[in-house]
Design an enzyme around this catalytic site. Structure first.
Site, short mmCIF file in Angstrom:
data_model
loop_
_atom_site.label_atom_id
_atom_site.label_comp_id
_atom_site.label_asym_id
_atom_site.label_seq_id
_atom_site.Cartn_x
_atom_site.Cartn_y
_atom_site.Cartn_z
N GLU A 114 36.61 41.38 32.97
CA GLU A 114 37.21 42.60 33.52
C GLU A 114 36.49 43.84 32.98
OE1 GLU A 114 41.25 41.73 32.43
OE2 GLU A 114 41.32 40.13 33.93
N HIS A 157 34.72 40.46 28.03
CA HIS A 157 35.66 39.97 29.05
C HIS A 157 35.16 40.38 30.43
CE1 HIS A 157 39.24 39.19 31.37
NE2 HIS A 157 39.69 38.48 30.36
N GLY A 170 43.83 35.16 36.77
CA GLY A 170 44.92 35.86 37.44
C GLY A 170 45.14 35.44 38.88
N ASN A 202 45.95 37.14 25.43
CA ASN A 202 45.31 38.41 25.80
C ASN A 202 46.32 39.18 26.65
OD1 ASN A 202 43.77 40.51 26.68
ND2 ASN A 202 42.33 39.27 27.89
N TRP A 203 46.96 40.16 26.03
CA TRP A 203 48.00 40.91 26.74
C TRP A 203 47.43 41.91 27.74
CZ3 TRP A 203 52.04 42.30 22.32
CH2 TRP A 203 52.67 41.12 21.90
N LYS A 204 46.12 42.10 27.71
CA LYS A 204 45.46 43.06 28.62
C LYS A 204 46.19 44.41 28.55
CE LYS A 204 43.70 39.22 31.31
NZ LYS A 204 43.27 38.68 32.60
N SER A 231 44.37 31.34 34.50
CA SER A 231 45.60 30.81 35.08
C SER A 231 46.16 29.61 34.34
CB SER A 231 45.41 30.48 36.57
OG SER A 231 45.00 31.63 37.29
N GLY A 253 48.31 36.10 31.88
CA GLY A 253 49.66 36.20 32.43
C GLY A 253 50.73 35.42 31.67
N GLU A 289 35.67 31.54 30.95
CA GLU A 289 36.64 32.06 31.91
C GLU A 289 35.96 32.26 33.28
OE1 GLU A 289 40.12 34.14 29.68
OE2 GLU A 289 38.63 35.64 30.22
P1 13P Z 1 45.18 34.70 33.31
O1 13P Z 1 45.71 33.70 32.33
O2 13P Z 1 46.21 35.74 33.71
O3 13P Z 1 44.50 34.07 34.46
O4 13P Z 1 44.05 35.56 32.53
C1 13P Z 1 43.01 34.90 31.92
C2 13P Z 1 42.24 35.88 31.12
O5 13P Z 1 41.51 36.69 31.65
C3 13P Z 1 42.41 35.86 29.67
O6 13P Z 1 41.46 36.68 29.05
#
Ligand code: 13P
Length: 256
Positions: A105, A103, A180, A12-14, A220, A242, A174
């Site tokens: 976020e 998600h 993160g 997931n490159w966000k 993470s 990440g 998650e």
């Molecule tokens: P991280 O791997 O940066 O913690 O992010 C997890 C995430 O939200 C994947 O969708």
């Protein structure tokens, strides 16, 4: 116990990488996945921002890299006056296979269980597969209601659907406090929650469908932590933020 599910490792490159940077990363991945092939039983998906979805799709097709194309979200309507939104049909036309829904976020910015459910309706209408994100906050974990929260999110999104559609879903567990932050959930906590998720899926759609669903962990994940996390019998892969932005890290996780 061995199970027939393919492990799914998703990037997931966000909101990272413009189309030039994305091209560079996908080419680096293509080189690595050609040289040392993805292990049997493992599948990889990449979820870039909308602005480079077409280019990433064209690159993996041209390079013949065995990577599935994914998106990070979609709108629930098929078309209409929704400025700035992207429909599931538009993604399907780009040969997107997996679409992330719910998600944390996005939930944090107002995406409700009802909206998540309608997005999943749209994803299925266009014969793609949802990656449904569920997870508890740190406060919910401390109060001992983490499992209840996750079961409620699953039921809100999936109850009442035909078993064959539920079977095609991917669930990403998650925990919000692990995203993160560098604070990975322990392998035991991940294994236990993924088993609770499988149990809830059995309740919602029956044993057969539940056994087909891939359950990912996200939060993470790194090349150092991935092996232990994958040891739970109900853990079928990862949704990675990440570490997926670095070709070396990501391919180390995929190749193992
Ligand atoms: P991280 O791997 O940066 O913690 O992010 C997890 C995430 O939200 C994947 O969708």
């Amino acid at each position: 116990m061995d199970h027939p599910r393919m492990t799914l490792i998703s990037a997931n490159w966000k909101m990272h990488l413009n189309h030039i940077e994305a091209l560079e990363l996908v080419q680096q991945l293509a080189e690595r996945f050609r040289a040392s092939t993805i292990p049997a039983g493992r599948e990889v998906s990449i979820h870039p921002p909308f602005t480079c979805l077409a280019m990433v799709g064209a690159t993996i097709a041209a390079e013949r890299v065995p990577i599935s194309l994914g998106a990070q979200t979609c709108h629930y309507a098929d078309a209409g006056a929704h400025t700035g939104e992207v429909s599931a049909g538009m993604l399907a036309a780009l040969k997107v296979r997996y679409v992330i829904a719910g998600h944390s976020e996005r939930r944090a910015r107002g995406e409700t269980d009802q909206v998540v459910r309608e997005k999943i309706d749209a994803i299925y209408r266009h014969t793609m597969q949802p990656i449904l994100c569920v997870g508890e906050t740190a406060d919910e974990r401390h109060r001992g209601v983490a499992e209840e929260k996750v079961r409620q999110q699953l039921a809100a999104a999936l109850s009442g659907r035909p078993a064959e559609l539920v079977a095609a879903a991917v669930i990403a567990y998650e925990p919000l406090w692990a995203i993160g932050t560098g604070a990975t959930a322990s392998p035991d906590d991940v294994a236990n929650m993924c088993s609770a998720i499988r149990d809830e899926l059995e309740r919602v759609a029956g044993t057969h469908a539940a056994a087909m669903v891939r359950i990912q962990y996200g939060g993470s994940v790194t090349a150092e932590t991935c092996e232990a996390l994958l040891s739970g019998k109900d853990v079928d892969g990862f949704l990675i933020g990440g570490a997926s932005l670095d070709a070396e890290q990501f391919s180390a996780i995929v190749i193992g």
